[in-house]
Write an enzyme that holds these catalytic residues in place. Structure first.
Site, PDB file in Angstrom:
ATOM      1  N   ASN A 267       0.841  -1.192   0.000  1.00  0.00           N
ATOM      2  CA  ASN A 267       0.000   0.000   0.000  1.00  0.00           C
ATOM      3  C   ASN A 267       0.880   1.248   0.000  1.00  0.00           C
ATOM      4  O   ASN A 267       1.980   1.253   0.548  1.00  0.00           O
ATOM      5  CB  ASN A 267      -0.948  -0.004   1.204  1.00  0.00           C
ATOM      6  CG  ASN A 267      -0.390   0.759   2.391  1.00  0.00           C
ATOM      7  OD1 ASN A 267      -0.480   1.985   2.471  1.00  0.00           O
ATOM      8  ND2 ASN A 267       0.218   0.021   3.326  1.00  0.00           N
TER       9      ASN A 267
ATOM     10  N   PHE B 206      -1.468   8.286   4.433  1.00  0.00           N
ATOM     11  CA  PHE B 206      -2.230   8.936   5.494  1.00  0.00           C
ATOM     12  C   PHE B 206      -3.506   9.605   4.967  1.00  0.00           C
ATOM     13  O   PHE B 206      -3.778  10.780   5.283  1.00  0.00           O
ATOM     14  CB  PHE B 206      -1.374   9.983   6.229  1.00  0.00           C
ATOM     15  CG  PHE B 206      -0.355   9.416   7.181  1.00  0.00           C
ATOM     16  CD1 PHE B 206      -0.329   8.081   7.502  1.00  0.00           C
ATOM     17  CD2 PHE B 206       0.593  10.257   7.765  1.00  0.00           C
ATOM     18  CE1 PHE B 206       0.616   7.565   8.378  1.00  0.00           C
ATOM     19  CE2 PHE B 206       1.543   9.752   8.647  1.00  0.00           C
ATOM     20  CZ  PHE B 206       1.554   8.404   8.953  1.00  0.00           C
TER      21      PHE B 206
ATOM     22  N   SER C  17       5.715   5.342   8.645  1.00  0.00           N
ATOM     23  CA  SER C  17       5.091   5.032   7.358  1.00  0.00           C
ATOM     24  C   SER C  17       6.047   5.401   6.226  1.00  0.00           C
ATOM     25  O   SER C  17       6.628   6.490   6.234  1.00  0.00           O
ATOM     26  CB  SER C  17       3.781   5.800   7.188  1.00  0.00           C
ATOM     27  OG  SER C  17       3.303   5.679   5.856  1.00  0.00           O
TER      28      SER C  17
ATOM     29  N   ASN D  79       5.180   6.063   3.252  1.00  0.00           N
ATOM     30  CA  ASN D  79       4.418   6.716   2.185  1.00  0.00           C
ATOM     31  C   ASN D  79       4.223   8.209   2.377  1.00  0.00           C
ATOM     32  O   ASN D  79       3.492   8.846   1.618  1.00  0.00           O
ATOM     33  CB  ASN D  79       3.054   6.026   2.052  1.00  0.00           C
ATOM     34  CG  ASN D  79       3.185   4.545   1.759  1.00  0.00           C
ATOM     35  OD1 ASN D  79       3.949   4.149   0.886  1.00  0.00           O
ATOM     36  ND2 ASN D  79       2.458   3.723   2.499  1.00  0.00           N
ATOM     37  N   THR D  80       4.843   8.772   3.411  1.00  0.00           N
ATOM     38  CA  THR D  80       4.811  10.215   3.638  1.00  0.00           C
ATOM     39  C   THR D  80       6.241  10.735   3.594  1.00  0.00           C
ATOM     40  O   THR D  80       7.066  10.340   4.428  1.00  0.00           O
ATOM     41  CB  THR D  80       4.166  10.554   5.000  1.00  0.00           C
ATOM     42  OG1 THR D  80       2.808  10.111   5.003  1.00  0.00           O
ATOM     43  CG2 THR D  80       4.204  12.059   5.258  1.00  0.00           C
TER      44      THR D  80
ATOM     45  N   LYS E  94       5.636   4.073  16.967  1.00  0.00           N
ATOM     46  CA  LYS E  94       5.640   2.973  15.996  1.00  0.00           C
ATOM     47  C   LYS E  94       6.833   3.152  15.065  1.00  0.00           C
ATOM     48  O   LYS E  94       6.982   4.204  14.438  1.00  0.00           O
ATOM     49  CB  LYS E  94       4.344   2.952  15.187  1.00  0.00           C
ATOM     50  CG  LYS E  94       4.216   1.740  14.267  1.00  0.00           C
ATOM     51  CD  LYS E  94       2.801   1.632  13.700  1.00  0.00           C
ATOM     52  CE  LYS E  94       2.618   0.350  12.903  1.00  0.00           C
ATOM     53  NZ  LYS E  94       1.231   0.181  12.432  1.00  0.00           N
TER      54      LYS E  94
ATOM     55  N   ASN F 159       6.097  -1.222  11.446  1.00  0.00           N
ATOM     56  CA  ASN F 159       5.296  -0.779  10.316  1.00  0.00           C
ATOM     57  C   ASN F 159       5.629  -1.646   9.094  1.00  0.00           C
ATOM     58  O   ASN F 159       6.324  -2.653   9.209  1.00  0.00           O
ATOM     59  CB  ASN F 159       5.583   0.696  10.019  1.00  0.00           C
ATOM     60  CG  ASN F 159       4.365   1.456   9.524  1.00  0.00           C
ATOM     61  OD1 ASN F 159       3.655   0.974   8.647  1.00  0.00           O
ATOM     62  ND2 ASN F 159       4.133   2.639  10.076  1.00  0.00           N
TER      63      ASN F 159
END
Length: 457
Positions: free
Chosen positions: A187, A191, A274, A276-277, A316, A345
């Site tokens: 994925n 966010f 994450s 993805n940021t 996390k 994560n």
């Protein structure tokens, strides 16, 4: 006579729920349309329609039988029935399927666990009583829409989020990809969040209902007792905080999340991992993490709290960390008395056996079975570095009770899953709990506590 009336009542409720589920899947099909207005479904979905009638008939027949037996058997049948329904989600686009699953849970169209958890699974962490250590990780219920339904399935705790201060759409679609052969998902959602105001309204309503239920209960309890359940119901609720993609002050984003949402949380999570940021994982550096945690702790502690005190604060972390990175994080956790760490994560790495999948080249975080070994190794190393003084939540690749047990032996007090739940549905939860209890008993452990970190001693 009363038994016959009760049986008829149960049967009517079963048929009613099945009818709702049937309508739910029909509406699901019509919710995805193409520009000319016709349903836009995968080719396999058309074949799936032919199976729907047979499936519903099977459910009706099974429900009619199950409604004549005791509650435990009936509850078990409901969970087993989801094994028949769940494959239909695989016929849909991953994000559409996810959206429908959250919607179903928010409406109570999921089975509710009525059977007590095995006593061997109960434990206390942060002064809160968990009926079992199996939790749902952040990412599933991003906007706190289905907390009650998800806790009702039988999770010991549910973590919502990640929640950002300002609403944002996340990255462009498509952004979720199934690697079915590997039991994995990639994925790159980024966010996507409705923002802290919307989430606060939902959690506030749930919190108010909980308080009302407590005040209507005439039984009193000693203030010295371990807190039973959490702020949103019988289970424990975690709130995972994120930062906005365009934010110029990440620390302020997390502080704002604490000020707005901590009053509704049984624990808080700072998500700095994450993939993805842009720039988010840089906050895991020793100095950056130390400064961030200090500010968030100060924001939490300056608020007024009752006898139970402020919610525990966790961080996390990513699985893609060097040994030096882990040592730095462990040092910060011990120095600042962090309440816990979630490990881990998703990963940006691609194990060799995953690369053969055509979708493996998609950017984003990989979760599911391929993440298990990597995240468990990081978990074990972190437990050793923190000397067992910091409660750890093991997350990554859990799909069975044996997997959960390995995480616990590697140092986790609690565990979380997500990808396996997306593939296996509600029936997976009682299965994992039963298998975990069996693993503990087989090795002679009388509680979760005794097994935590067993492989690190």
């Amino acid at each position: 006579m009363w038994a016959r009336v009760g049986s008829q009542f149960m049967r009517q409720n079963v048929l009613k729920k099945i009818n709702l589920v049937s309508r739910f899947y029909n509406s699901a099909s019509s919710s995805v349309v193409n520009p000319v207005g016709r349903p836009k479904l995968p080719q396999s979905s058309k074949k799936g329609r032919l199976l729907t009638g047979a499936t519903i008939s099977l459910l009706i027949g099974g429900g009619a039988y199950a409604s004549t037996v005791d509650e435990a058997t009936f509850c078990g049948w409901l969970f087993s029935a989801t094994k028949v329904v769940n494959p239909f989600f695989a016929l849909l686009d991953p994000e559409v399927a996810h959206r429908l699953a959250v919607s179903a849970a928010s409406r109570g169209w999921v089975p509710r666990e009525k059977r007590p958890d095995p006593s061997i699974l109960g434990l206390e962490v942060w002064g809160r009583r968990f009926s079992n250590p199996i939790g749902l990780s952040a990412g599933f219920d991003k906007n706190a829409e289905a907390v009650d339904g998800l806790l009702g399935i039988g999770f010991g705790f549910v973590e919502v989020g990640s929640v950002t201060p300002v609403p944002q759409d996340g990255n462009p679609k498509p952004r979720i990809f199934r690697l079915k052969g590997e039991g994995a998902i990639i994925n790159r959602c980024g966010f996507n969040s409705e923002g802290i105001v919307a989430v606060a309204k939902r959690l506030g309503a749930q919190h108010g209902k909980r308080k009302l239920d407590e005040t209507s209960n005439t039984s009193s309890s000693s203030s010295d007792e371990v807190k039973q359940g959490g702020k949103a119901g019988p289970g424990i609720l975690g709130v995972n905080l994120g930062k906005n993609k365009t934010s110029e002050d990440p620390d302020a984003d997390y502080v704002q999340g604490v000020h707005t949402l901590s009053q509704y949380a049984d624990y808080l999570v700072i998500n700095v991992s994450s993939p993805n940021t842009p720039g988010l994982r840089q906050l895991q550096g020793r100095k950056q993490l130390k400064d961030l945690v200090k500010k968030v702790q100060a924001a939490r502690d300056e608020m007024q709290w009752g006898e139970e005190g402020p919610p525990p604060l966790l961080v996390k972390i990513a699985p893609d960390l060097s040994k030096q990175d882990l040592e730095d994080i462990a040092a910060v956790a011990l120095a600042l008395r962090l309440d816990g760490l979630i490990i881990s994560n998703t990963t940006i790495s691609r194990p060799d056996f995953v690369i053969k999948d055509p979708l493996a080249s998609e950017s984003g975080g990989l979760s599911g079975k391929p993440l298990f070994n990597l995240s468990t190794d990081i978990l074990k190393e972190t437990y050793t570095l923190t000397k067992g003084r910091v409660p750890l939540i093991g997350c990554g690749g859990i799909s069975s009770g044996a997997d959960a047990y390995k995480k616990i032996r590697a140092g986790a007090s609690l565990v979380q899953l997500y990808t396996a739940f997306a593939y296996g549905g509600p029936a997976l939860i009682p299965q994992i709990k039963a298998e975990l209890a069996e693993c503990l008993e087989k090795d002679g452990f009388k509680s979760i506590y005794e097994a935590v970190g067993a492989d690190c001693r």
